[in-house]
Design an enzyme around this catalytic site. Sequence first.
Site, PDB file in Angstrom:
ATOM      1  N   MET A   1      39.890  46.210  29.286  1.00  0.00           N
ATOM      2  CA  MET A   1      38.490  46.050  29.575  1.00  0.00           C
ATOM      3  C   MET A   1      38.339  45.380  30.937  1.00  0.00           C
ATOM      4  O   MET A   1      38.587  44.191  31.071  1.00  0.00           O
ATOM      5  CB  MET A   1      37.818  45.188  28.498  1.00  0.00           C
ATOM      6  CG  MET A   1      36.420  44.827  28.871  1.00  0.00           C
ATOM      7  SD  MET A   1      35.580  43.528  27.955  1.00  0.00           S
ATOM      8  CE  MET A   1      35.938  43.841  26.294  1.00  0.00           C
ATOM      9  N   PRO A   2      37.955  46.116  31.956  1.00  0.00           N
ATOM     10  CA  PRO A   2      37.739  45.481  33.248  1.00  0.00           C
ATOM     11  C   PRO A   2      36.428  44.689  33.270  1.00  0.00           C
ATOM     12  O   PRO A   2      35.403  45.145  32.781  1.00  0.00           O
ATOM     13  CB  PRO A   2      37.687  46.645  34.235  1.00  0.00           C
ATOM     14  CG  PRO A   2      37.328  47.828  33.421  1.00  0.00           C
ATOM     15  CD  PRO A   2      37.828  47.565  32.033  1.00  0.00           C
TER      16      PRO A   2
END
Length: 43
Positions: A1-2
């Site tokens: 998850m950026p």
Amino acid sequence: MPTINVQLFEGRTIEQKRAFVKAVTEASVATLACSAESVDIII
């Protein structure tokens, strides 16, 4: 998850911010092979 943290000077409209978030999300999905739902952008 950026998670992407962006700092901008004042004066940007909500439309500009939305367009920026859309473009960064699309670039993240294409580059990092993640889903758009997993991208978090903090302005």
